[in-house]
Motif scaffolding. Structure first.
Motif, short mmCIF file in Angstrom:
data_model
loop_
_atom_site.label_atom_id
_atom_site.label_comp_id
_atom_site.label_asym_id
_atom_site.label_seq_id
_atom_site.Cartn_x
_atom_site.Cartn_y
_atom_site.Cartn_z
N SER A 20 -40.18 -16.16 16.85
CA SER A 20 -40.49 -16.08 18.27
C SER A 20 -40.67 -17.47 18.87
O SER A 20 -40.13 -17.78 19.94
CB SER A 20 -41.76 -15.25 18.48
N ARG A 23 -37.45 -19.26 19.29
CA ARG A 23 -36.65 -18.79 20.41
C ARG A 23 -37.20 -19.28 21.75
O ARG A 23 -36.44 -19.64 22.64
CB ARG A 23 -36.60 -17.26 20.38
N THR A 24 -38.54 -19.28 21.89
CA THR A 24 -39.13 -19.61 23.18
C THR A 24 -39.42 -21.10 23.34
O THR A 24 -39.55 -21.59 24.46
CB THR A 24 -40.45 -18.84 23.37
N ALA A 27 -45.39 -20.91 22.92
CA ALA A 27 -46.02 -19.75 23.56
C ALA A 27 -47.49 -19.70 23.19
O ALA A 27 -47.92 -20.32 22.21
CB ALA A 27 -45.33 -18.45 23.13
N GLU A 31 -49.08 -14.35 24.50
CA GLU A 31 -47.66 -14.13 24.77
C GLU A 31 -46.94 -13.66 23.51
O GLU A 31 -46.10 -12.75 23.56
CB GLU A 31 -47.03 -15.41 25.31
N GLU A 35 -45.17 -9.88 22.80
CA GLU A 35 -43.78 -9.73 22.36
C GLU A 35 -43.67 -8.92 21.08
O GLU A 35 -42.77 -8.08 20.93
CB GLU A 35 -43.14 -11.11 22.14
N HIS A 73 -46.35 -24.33 19.11
CA HIS A 73 -44.93 -24.59 18.92
C HIS A 73 -44.69 -25.04 17.49
O HIS A 73 -45.63 -25.41 16.77
CB HIS A 73 -44.41 -25.62 19.93
N HIS A 163 -29.41 -17.95 18.54
CA HIS A 163 -30.02 -19.17 19.08
C HIS A 163 -30.03 -20.31 18.08
O HIS A 163 -30.46 -21.42 18.40
CB HIS A 163 -31.44 -18.87 19.56
#
Length: 227
Positions: A20, A23-24, A27, A31, A35, A73, A163
């Motif tokens: 996750s 990809r983002t 977060a 968040e 998800e 992150h 991605h």
């Protein structure tokens, strides 16, 4: 792209959190929890463990008028968890094959790998409608460490995105490597595939617009109705 792997990290809760964040780009715990369908406290526990392993780091951020919160992150160490099979040996092998036999030999090689991979996972798509097959293929990709997701557009087309790519460093010089995923889709997803963006072309994501084969879909529906 599908690659055979013995690792199951990305099937675990921690692996899904890492995916996750990959990809983002970053977060908050809330968040991530929203998800993945988890509680914020459960996510924070996993993030704490990941931080202990130096896989995530934090920085304070302010989202609106509320007090600052922590944004998580990935570290460079975590980035290395994703498939990275573009080392010097792979470059040398592909260059040698191209020099000896030309690009078509590379196509043949990755076509063969694609067919073998498709056979390995074919049973997981059996009995599903076209959309279900696309989502299952995305799940298989994620299990291999590829950050993949699926979007269904208003016109009915399904869009599958990758991605990251295990061969991102090689496909620019040898786009024939993409034959692997094209073959897998040909074998498992009868219909039209439009490869609109690609790491091979310098894009930062691979995008496939997928449309089911009408005749194949109808035949599959009849088959499912009889079972």
């Amino acid at each position: 792209m599908i690659v055979e792997s013995e690792g199951h990290f990305f099937q675990t809760t921690r692996g899904k959190i890492v995916e996750s964040l990959g990809r983002t780009g970053g977060a908050t715990a809330r968040e991530i929890a929203a998800e993945l369908g988890l509680t914020p406290n459960a996510v924070r526990q996993q993030l704490s463990a990941l931080a202990t392993e130096s896989l995530v780091q934090t920085r304070p951020t302010r989202r609106g008028p509320t007090k600052p919160t922590l944004l998580y992150h990935l570290t460079q160490k975590a980035e290395r968890l994703f498939p990275q099979r573009t080392d010097q040996l792979l470059h040398l092998v592909l260059n040698q094959i191209a020099d000896d036999d030309g690009g078509e030999r590379i196509n043949d090689l990755f076509r063969s790998i694609g067919k073998r991979s498709a056979e390995k996972f074919r049973h997981r798509l059996e009995g599903k409608d076209y959309a279900g097959k696309v989502h299952e293929l995305a799940a298989i990709l994620r299990e291999q460490g590829v950050i993949a997701d699926v979007e269904q557009r208003a016109d009915g087309k399904l869009v599958l995105r990758e991605h990251n790519c295990p061969f991102a460093g090689s496909v620019r010089n040898h786009p024939e490597v993409c034959t692997l995923i094209h073959t897998v889709m040909d074998e498992l997803l009868p219909g039209e595939q439009n490869h609109t963006t690609s790491f091979a072309k310098g894009n930062d994501v691979c995008t496939f617009e997928l449309t089911a084969d009408v005749a194949e879909t109808a035949a599959e529906a009849v088959k499912m109705g009889r079972s």
